[in-house]
Write a protein that holds these residues in place. Structure first.
Motif, PDB file in Angstrom:
ATOM      1  N   ALA A   1       0.823  -1.213   0.000  1.00  8.60           N
ATOM      2  CA  ALA A   1       0.000   0.000   0.000  1.00  8.60           C
ATOM      3  C   ALA A   1       0.857   1.263   0.000  1.00  8.60           C
ATOM      4  CB  ALA A   1      -0.934  -0.004   1.208  1.00  8.60           C
ATOM      5  N   VAL A   2       1.942   1.242   0.791  1.00  7.42           N
ATOM      6  CA  VAL A   2       2.835   2.409   0.865  1.00  7.42           C
ATOM      7  C   VAL A   2       4.245   1.942   0.538  1.00  7.42           C
ATOM      8  CG1 VAL A   2       3.697   4.316   2.274  1.00  7.42           C
ATOM      9  CG2 VAL A   2       1.379   3.388   2.673  1.00  7.42           C
ATOM     10  N   PRO A   3       4.702   2.140  -0.696  1.00  3.28           N
ATOM     11  CA  PRO A   3       6.051   1.705  -1.078  1.00  3.28           C
ATOM     12  C   PRO A   3       7.101   2.299  -0.145  1.00  3.28           C
ATOM     13  CG  PRO A   3       4.802   2.396  -3.000  1.00  3.28           C
ATOM     14  CD  PRO A   3       3.990   2.790  -1.807  1.00  3.28           C
ATOM     15  N   GLY A   4       8.039   1.459   0.246  1.00  2.00           N
ATOM     16  CA  GLY A   4       9.113   1.919   1.108  1.00  2.00           C
ATOM     17  C   GLY A   4       8.839   1.765   2.585  1.00  2.00           C
ATOM     18  N   LEU A   5       7.572   1.557   2.952  1.00  2.00           N
ATOM     19  CA  LEU A   5       7.212   1.363   4.352  1.00  2.00           C
ATOM     20  C   LEU A   5       6.795  -0.090   4.587  1.00  2.00           C
ATOM     21  CD1 LEU A   5       5.126   4.566   5.206  1.00  2.00           C
ATOM     22  CD2 LEU A   5       7.523   4.097   5.727  1.00  2.00           C
ATOM     23  N   PRO A   6       6.974  -0.604   5.801  1.00  2.00           N
ATOM     24  CA  PRO A   6       6.575  -1.994   6.084  1.00  2.00           C
ATOM     25  C   PRO A   6       5.079  -2.184   5.892  1.00  2.00           C
ATOM     26  CG  PRO A   6       7.955  -1.100   7.846  1.00  2.00           C
ATOM     27  CD  PRO A   6       7.582   0.052   6.965  1.00  2.00           C
ATOM     28  N   PRO A   7       4.647  -3.399   5.608  1.00  2.00           N
ATOM     29  CA  PRO A   7       3.204  -3.670   5.493  1.00  2.00           C
ATOM     30  C   PRO A   7       2.502  -3.406   6.817  1.00  2.00           C
ATOM     31  CG  PRO A   7       4.505  -5.506   4.628  1.00  2.00           C
ATOM     32  CD  PRO A   7       5.457  -4.606   5.356  1.00  2.00           C
ATOM     33  N   PRO A   8       1.199  -3.170   6.791  1.00  2.00           N
ATOM     34  CA  PRO A   8       0.429  -2.985   8.034  1.00  2.00           C
ATOM     35  C   PRO A   8       0.188  -4.332   8.706  1.00  2.00           C
ATOM     36  CG  PRO A   8      -1.028  -2.852   6.138  1.00  2.00           C
ATOM     37  CD  PRO A   8       0.377  -2.994   5.591  1.00  2.00           C
ATOM     38  N   TRP A   9       1.123  -4.746   9.546  1.00  2.00           N
ATOM     39  CA  TRP A   9       1.071  -6.083  10.139  1.00  2.00           C
ATOM     40  C   TRP A   9      -0.213  -6.313  10.923  1.00  2.00           C
ATOM     41  CZ3 TRP A   9       4.542  -8.517   7.627  1.00  2.00           C
ATOM     42  CH2 TRP A   9       5.783  -7.951   7.341  1.00  2.00           C
ATOM     43  N   PHE A  10      -0.693  -7.553  10.881  1.00  2.00           N
ATOM     44  CA  PHE A  10      -1.879  -7.954  11.646  1.00  2.00           C
ATOM     45  C   PHE A  10      -1.485  -8.082  13.114  1.00  2.00           C
ATOM     46  CE2 PHE A  10      -4.828 -10.975  13.519  1.00  2.00           C
ATOM     47  CZ  PHE A  10      -6.053 -10.566  13.012  1.00  2.00           C
ATOM     48  N   SER A  11      -2.295  -7.530  13.996  1.00  2.00           N
ATOM     49  CA  SER A  11      -1.976  -7.530  15.420  1.00  2.00           C
ATOM     50  C   SER A  11      -2.158  -8.917  16.048  1.00  2.00           C
ATOM     51  CB  SER A  11      -2.860  -6.523  16.158  1.00  2.00           C
ATOM     52  OG  SER A  11      -2.663  -6.621  17.558  1.00  2.00           O
ATOM     53  N   TRP A  12      -1.162  -9.332  16.821  1.00  2.00           N
ATOM     54  CA  TRP A  12      -1.257 -10.596  17.546  1.00  2.00           C
ATOM     55  C   TRP A  12      -2.219 -10.479  18.731  1.00  2.00           C
ATOM     56  CZ3 TRP A  12       1.340 -15.327  16.594  1.00  2.00           C
ATOM     57  CH2 TRP A  12       2.166 -15.316  15.465  1.00  2.00           C
ATOM     58  N   ALA A  13      -2.587  -9.268  19.068  1.00  2.00           N
ATOM     59  CA  ALA A  13      -3.491  -9.060  20.198  1.00  2.00           C
ATOM     60  C   ALA A  13      -4.949  -8.983  19.787  1.00  2.00           C
ATOM     61  CB  ALA A  13      -3.094  -7.775  20.933  1.00  2.00           C
TER      62      ALA A  13
ATOM     63  N   PRO B   1      -2.940 -14.588  12.978  1.00  2.00           N
ATOM     64  CA  PRO B   1      -1.795 -13.668  12.891  1.00  2.00           C
ATOM     65  C   PRO B   1      -0.586 -14.253  12.176  1.00  2.00           C
ATOM     66  CG  PRO B   1      -2.085 -14.482  15.138  1.00  2.00           C
ATOM     67  CD  PRO B   1      -3.298 -14.889  14.372  1.00  2.00           C
ATOM     68  N   LEU B   2      -0.310 -15.536  12.402  1.00  2.00           N
ATOM     69  CA  LEU B   2       0.841 -16.142  11.741  1.00  2.00           C
ATOM     70  C   LEU B   2       0.619 -16.192  10.231  1.00  2.00           C
ATOM     71  CD1 LEU B   2       3.574 -17.508  11.863  1.00  2.00           C
ATOM     72  CD2 LEU B   2       2.415 -19.687  12.350  1.00  2.00           C
ATOM     73  N   THR B   3      -0.546 -16.652   9.825  1.00  2.00           N
ATOM     74  CA  THR B   3      -0.867 -16.725   8.395  1.00  2.00           C
ATOM     75  C   THR B   3      -0.866 -15.340   7.756  1.00  2.00           C
ATOM     76  OG1 THR B   3      -2.178 -18.744   8.598  1.00  2.00           O
ATOM     77  CG2 THR B   3      -2.666 -17.336   6.727  1.00  2.00           C
ATOM     78  N   PHE B   4      -1.574 -14.409   8.361  1.00  2.00           N
ATOM     79  CA  PHE B   4      -1.731 -13.093   7.750  1.00  2.00           C
ATOM     80  C   PHE B   4      -0.402 -12.339   7.662  1.00  2.00           C
ATOM     81  CE2 PHE B   4      -6.439 -12.908   9.214  1.00  2.00           C
ATOM     82  CZ  PHE B   4      -6.790 -13.760   8.180  1.00  2.00           C
ATOM     83  N   ASN B   5       0.412 -12.396   8.712  1.00  2.00           N
ATOM     84  CA  ASN B   5       1.686 -11.678   8.682  1.00  2.00           C
ATOM     85  C   ASN B   5       2.686 -12.332   7.744  1.00  2.00           C
ATOM     86  OD1 ASN B   5       1.078  -9.518  10.469  1.00  2.00           O
ATOM     87  ND2 ASN B   5       1.254 -10.905  12.198  1.00  2.00           N
ATOM     88  N   LEU B   6       2.681 -13.659   7.695  1.00  2.00           N
ATOM     89  CA  LEU B   6       3.558 -14.351   6.748  1.00  2.00           C
ATOM     90  C   LEU B   6       3.115 -14.054   5.318  1.00  2.00           C
ATOM     91  CD1 LEU B   6       5.990 -16.251   6.779  1.00  2.00           C
ATOM     92  CD2 LEU B   6       4.405 -18.191   6.743  1.00  2.00           C
ATOM     93  N   TRP B   7       1.817 -14.019   5.108  1.00  2.00           N
ATOM     94  CA  TRP B   7       1.258 -13.718   3.796  1.00  2.00           C
ATOM     95  C   TRP B   7       1.635 -12.301   3.363  1.00  2.00           C
ATOM     96  CZ3 TRP B   7      -4.577 -15.077   2.665  1.00  2.00           C
ATOM     97  CH2 TRP B   7      -4.795 -15.079   1.281  1.00  2.00           C
ATOM     98  N   LEU B   8       1.543 -11.351   4.287  1.00  2.00           N
ATOM     99  CA  LEU B   8       1.938  -9.971   3.978  1.00  2.00           C
ATOM    100  C   LEU B   8       3.420  -9.905   3.596  1.00  2.00           C
ATOM    101  CD1 LEU B   8      -0.002  -8.066   6.783  1.00  2.00           C
ATOM    102  CD2 LEU B   8      -0.325  -7.757   4.323  1.00  2.00           C
ATOM    103  N   TRP B   9       4.246 -10.629   4.349  1.00  2.00           N
ATOM    104  CA  TRP B   9       5.686 -10.612   4.067  1.00  2.00           C
ATOM    105  C   TRP B   9       5.981 -11.217   2.698  1.00  2.00           C
ATOM    106  CZ3 TRP B   9       9.851 -13.614   2.889  1.00  2.00           C
ATOM    107  CH2 TRP B   9      11.113 -13.061   3.109  1.00  2.00           C
TER     108      TRP B   9
END
Length: 449
Positions: free
Chosen positions: A51-63, A72-80
């Motif tokens: 969404a924003v080149p150069g910035l990290p993806p909006p990680w899914f919160s583990w909380a 969270p594991l699936t979504f964050n790995l998928w984002l990466w």
């Protein structure tokens, strides 16, 4: 007679497991060399990750335990993966195929530890890896959660067949279950599968693994009760009802021999009376073969197969990847039965296996075909929209071949943007006779009407 679940001293041929790994990767090469993607999920997550080149993806919160889908594991790995591999589809698909092939190799090891002869365990693992359930799971990036939770389940099973101290087994089973649940809610099947293993082999290690896994699952349910019981929209795949259970329970086995049906949810709508009757007879013959080989194997297949599907049976729709673990369990049961069968019953089992592999090849072909179309269509759509004013009416698209409409419905469904070009509601699929700005050709190209 060897019991269906054998002592941990059962010998293991790791050479065969490596051969399963290599053979599975090679046989699934059409999935690796897929230039595009299968559905909207991959395009949506890629848009979010970039969404924003150069910035990290909006990680899914583990909380965010109150979320309806807490993965969270699936979504964050998928984002990466989407951030780093989306523009290199071959690499993205290679990761998924390699992961699925490792699962098949681990299944081969687990099968041998459970008392399945080495060759039959290897053959069963390959049938699993090349069947229609795994073909979609390994070929569609959107099923990353199923790869995760099934790997966790295999880990728990390997611990249950190990000679490690009971404390280590308990800790490992709890950790495996926690990892699986961080990947997908379907991991609630892990304690149920361990319970089936304990029921057939009353050794302390299975009881310890089951209790540790069950404790994690119970804690998960307690923390996630509000999120899981949020009302899903009626008529959707997530709508829960006990009335769905009988139909779901029938769809997964009947689907395997139906070569002309690409996805499990279409088993009864597209299967046809004749093919469905043949499929039912084949499965009846397979169950009789299991019963004749060993009544415990017959019971193990029914109970374990049901346990592997337990979290998805109440859902409003069935999908290939939901039957991923089920197909592995059933394959091992048939592998265990094979040495005890006469030629007549071996023929029935072999026919089921051959049809499953042929069906898997058809699914692989479909996934590759859709990916090839997406690799052409999405850039063409982005190009057409890049020169269109933002306040212009939606770009109206009509398919040249009506039977391909489902492909483009998925590839245009709620895609925020594609490689920097806004999509969203700026595109509309219209009927076959409606006026259109562009016509979608079978290969994904857009042409004037």
């Amino acid at each position: 007679m060897t019991t269906p679940i054998a002592p941990a001293s059962a010998s293991v041929s790791f050479r065969l497991a490596w051969l399963v790994l290599v053979a599975a990767v090679l046989a699934q090469s059409p999935l690796i060399f897929n230039p595009g993607y299968f559905s909207h999920d991959e395009l949506q997550w890629a848009a979010t990750a970039n969404a924003v080149p150069g910035l990290p993806p909006p990680w899914f919160s583990w909380a965010a335990i109150d979320a309806y889908q807490y993965r969270p594991l699936t979504f964050n790995l998928w984002l990466w993966f989407s951030r780093h591999l989306f523009d290199v589809p071959y690499a993205f698909h290679a990761v998924c195929v390699a992961w699925g092939s490792v699962n098949a190799a681990l299944l081969c090891v687990l099968g041998q530890r459970l008392g399945v002869p080495a060759r039959q365990a290897a053959a069963a693992s390959l049938v699993f890896a090349l069947g229609p359930y795994a073909a979609l799971t390994h070929g569609w990036v959107g099923t990353l959660g199923d790869l995760i939770w099934f790997s966790a389940a295999l880990g728990a099973g390997l611990l249950g067949t190990s000679r490690l101290p009971l404390a280590v087994i308990a800790t490992g089973a709890a950790l495996a279950t926690a990892i699986g649940l961080a990947g997908k809610e379907a991991a609630l099947a892990i304690p149920a599968l361990l319970a089936v293993a304990w029921w057939f082999d009353r050794r302390p290690r299975w009881a310890i693994a089951m209790l540790a896994s069950g404790a994690v699952a119970a804690l998960y349910l307690a923390l996630r009760f509000d999120g899981l019981t949020q009302a899903a929209p009626q008529g959707t795949q997530y709508a829960l009802s006990l009335a769905h259970v009988p139909l779901r329970w029938l769809e997964y086995p009947l689907f395997a021999p139906l070569l002309h049906v690409p996805e499990t949810f279409a088993t009864f709508t597209q299967g046809g009376r004749g093919p469905l009757a043949i499929s039912a007879l084949l499965w009846l013959a397979g169950l009789v073969a299991l019963f004749r080989a060993d009544r415990r194997l017959f019971a193990l297949a029914l109970l374990g197969g049901t346990a592997s599907l337990l979290p998805v049976l109440p859902l409003g729709a069935s999908f290939n990847h939901y039957g991923y673990a089920w197909s592995a369990w059933i394959a091992l049961c048939f592998g265990a039965a094979w040495p005890r069968l006469t030629a007549r019953w071996r023929l029935a089992v072999a026919l089921l296996a051959l049809l499953a592999v042929a069906h898997g090849a058809m699914v692989m072909r479909l996934v590759h075909r859709v990916g090839t179309i997406q690799a052409t269509f999405s850039p063409a759509l982005a190009e057409a929209l890049s020169t269109r004013p933002a306040d212009a009416p939606p770009l109206r698209l009509r398919t040249a071949q009506p039977h391909t409409r489902w492909i483009f419905q998925r590839l245009t469904h709620e895609i925020p943007h594609y490689r920097g070009v806004a999509i969203g509601d700026r595109v509309q699929l219209v009927g076959d006779d409606a006026p259109a700005d562009r016509v979608i050709q079978p290969d994904g190209q857009l042409t004037p009407p």
